[in-house]
Scaffold this motif. Structure first.
Motif, PDB file in Angstrom:
ATOM      1  N   GLN A  59       0.844  -1.293   0.025  1.00  0.00           N
ATOM      2  CA  GLN A  59       0.056   0.007  -0.023  1.00  0.00           C
ATOM      3  C   GLN A  59       0.773   1.223  -0.066  1.00  0.00           C
ATOM      4  O   GLN A  59       1.536   1.664   0.947  1.00  0.00           O
ATOM      5  N   GLU A  63       1.210   5.655   2.764  1.00  0.00           N
ATOM      6  CA  GLU A  63       1.287   4.692   3.906  1.00  0.00           C
ATOM      7  C   GLU A  63       2.402   3.775   3.824  1.00  0.00           C
ATOM      8  O   GLU A  63       2.965   3.377   5.062  1.00  0.00           O
ATOM      9  N   ASP A  64       2.941   3.361   2.884  1.00  0.00           N
ATOM     10  CA  ASP A  64       4.190   2.741   2.764  1.00  0.00           C
ATOM     11  C   ASP A  64       4.115   1.326   3.531  1.00  0.00           C
ATOM     12  O   ASP A  64       4.918   1.107   4.476  1.00  0.00           O
ATOM     13  N   VAL A  65       3.194   0.459   3.506  1.00  0.00           N
ATOM     14  CA  VAL A  65       2.920  -0.679   3.887  1.00  0.00           C
ATOM     15  C   VAL A  65       3.129  -1.728   2.955  1.00  0.00           C
ATOM     16  O   VAL A  65       2.839  -1.890   2.133  1.00  0.00           O
ATOM     17  N   GLU A  66       4.051  -2.958   3.764  1.00  0.00           N
ATOM     18  CA  GLU A  66       4.434  -4.002   2.691  1.00  0.00           C
ATOM     19  C   GLU A  66       4.041  -5.292   3.673  1.00  0.00           C
ATOM     20  O   GLU A  66       4.403  -5.345   4.940  1.00  0.00           O
ATOM     21  N   GLU A  67       3.290  -6.143   3.118  1.00  0.00           N
ATOM     22  CA  GLU A  67       2.891  -7.276   4.127  1.00  0.00           C
ATOM     23  C   GLU A  67       3.075  -8.588   3.151  1.00  0.00           C
ATOM     24  O   GLU A  67       2.686  -8.643   1.942  1.00  0.00           O
ATOM     25  N   VAL A  86       4.839  -7.984   8.345  1.00  0.00           N
ATOM     26  CA  VAL A  86       4.595  -6.770   8.126  1.00  0.00           C
ATOM     27  C   VAL A  86       5.739  -5.874   8.231  1.00  0.00           C
ATOM     28  O   VAL A  86       6.393  -5.759   9.240  1.00  0.00           O
ATOM     29  N   THR A  87       6.092  -4.829   7.300  1.00  0.00           N
ATOM     30  CA  THR A  87       7.041  -3.900   7.340  1.00  0.00           C
ATOM     31  C   THR A  87       6.184  -2.397   6.872  1.00  0.00           C
ATOM     32  O   THR A  87       5.490  -2.290   5.906  1.00  0.00           O
ATOM     33  N   TRP A  88       6.531  -1.431   7.814  1.00  0.00           N
ATOM     34  CA  TRP A  88       5.604  -0.112   7.760  1.00  0.00           C
ATOM     35  C   TRP A  88       6.514   0.909   7.633  1.00  0.00           C
ATOM     36  O   TRP A  88       7.557   1.277   8.593  1.00  0.00           O
ATOM     37  N   ARG A  89       6.552   1.658   6.557  1.00  0.00           N
ATOM     38  CA  ARG A  89       7.507   2.887   5.991  1.00  0.00           C
ATOM     39  C   ARG A  89       9.123   2.445   6.283  1.00  0.00           C
ATOM     40  O   ARG A  89       9.911   3.137   6.872  1.00  0.00           O
ATOM     41  N   SER A 243      -4.717  -6.415   9.389  1.00  0.00           N
ATOM     42  CA  SER A 243      -3.761  -6.191   8.423  1.00  0.00           C
ATOM     43  C   SER A 243      -4.486  -5.119   7.330  1.00  0.00           C
ATOM     44  O   SER A 243      -5.565  -5.020   7.246  1.00  0.00           O
ATOM     45  N   ALA A 244      -3.497  -4.495   6.832  1.00  0.00           N
ATOM     46  CA  ALA A 244      -3.895  -3.432   5.881  1.00  0.00           C
ATOM     47  C   ALA A 244      -4.586  -4.348   4.631  1.00  0.00           C
ATOM     48  O   ALA A 244      -5.738  -3.373   3.939  1.00  0.00           O
TER      49      ALA A 244
END
Length: 276
Positions: A59, A63-67, A86-89, A243-244
């Protein structure tokens, strides 16, 4: 994509052989997950042959979200074990685990194997589920006014654009290729791998509600567009609720569509046009 996420792989647990218990369980699951319409019946699901399912969601840009969510058969084929990273920013990855009932995975397989949905079919379902008054309430506060219009006038104008066949027309326009917006770049890819080495791929980069349409097939296949609402809902149910990716798939906000209708109603008011 974060390199650590892209390259990481969780070792798959060894599984017991296919026995009578697994066969009985599969028969029960198929009876539980059958679709209500004849044209939704695809080939038999291969639940006991699934080696893994990997769902990758990104995303961006803000928001820079990686799942990455990985599902694999648990011991005895009684449950699927889920590992989520999950990695955020760009920060450190957070890893969580959970379990998914086999019937939820069977729903994903069945929805992915069923005949594709048309855009019109998805629009008809959305039109049946949506309430025009709720759509209007979301963007027109009761104390809102506009030059030449009261809140009641705005609501009346928007109601005319969201009633009956007009709502279907708005939804068809919303789900057209020409309709989009900036600052929003979601991407979801699901890969189902089987014990025999075959795989099936479902992916979408759609900004629209439920990320419709889906592209069925990998890079080497001729992609087929699928507007299946059950497929979106089935994928969301195997993800962690917080989760996003699940949040994106489960969202039913058509605020981009209704905001444009509000702007059009305000323009009519400013021009002195009478409400319908």
């Amino acid at each position: 994509m974060n390199a650590a996420i892209e390259q990481s792989r969780f070792p798959w647990h060894s599984r017991v052989g296919e026995g009578v218990a697994a066969g009985v369980m599969l028969a029960v699951l198929l009876s539980l997950t059958g679709c209500g319409q004849p044209d939704d019946v695809g080939p038999p699901v291969r639940l006991h042959e699934v080696a893994s399912i990997e769902i990758t969601f990104v995303q961006g840009p803000f928001e820079d979200v990686e799942e990455v969510h990985r599902l694999q058969q648990g011991a005895g084929h009684r449950v699927f074990e889920r590992t989520s990273e999950v990695t955020w920013r760009g920060g450190p990855a957070t890893v969580t685990t959970g379990t998914v009932p086999p019937q939820r995975v069977a729903e994903v397989l069945r929805a992915a194997a069923a005949p594709v949905w048309s855009r019109q079919r998805a629009v008809d379902m959305a039109a049946r589920r949506l309430r025009p008054d709720a759509l209007i309430e979301d963007v027109v506060p009761r104390d809102m006014a506009s030059p030449g219009c009261s809140a009641a006038d705005l609501r009346k104008r928007m109601g005319a654009a969201l009633g009956g066949d007009a709502l279907r027309a708005q939804l068809l326009a919303y789900y057209s290729d020409a309709y989009g917006w900036t600052d929003d770049a979601p991407s979801l890819r699901m890969t189902i791998r089987y014990d025999d080495g075959t795989a099936s791929v479902v992916q979408s980069t759609s900004q629209k509600v439920r990320m419709l349409p889906w592209q069925m097939g990998g890079p080497s296949d001729t992609p087929r567009l699928n507007w299946s609402v059950p497929l979106t809902e089935a994928i969301a149910r195997v993800l962690p609720p917080a989760s996003a990716a699940a949040e994106r798939l489960e969202s039913t906000s058509y605020r981009h569509m209704t905001s444009r209708l509000l702007l059009a109603a305000q323009a009519e008011c400013a021009a002195g046009h009478q409400p319908p």
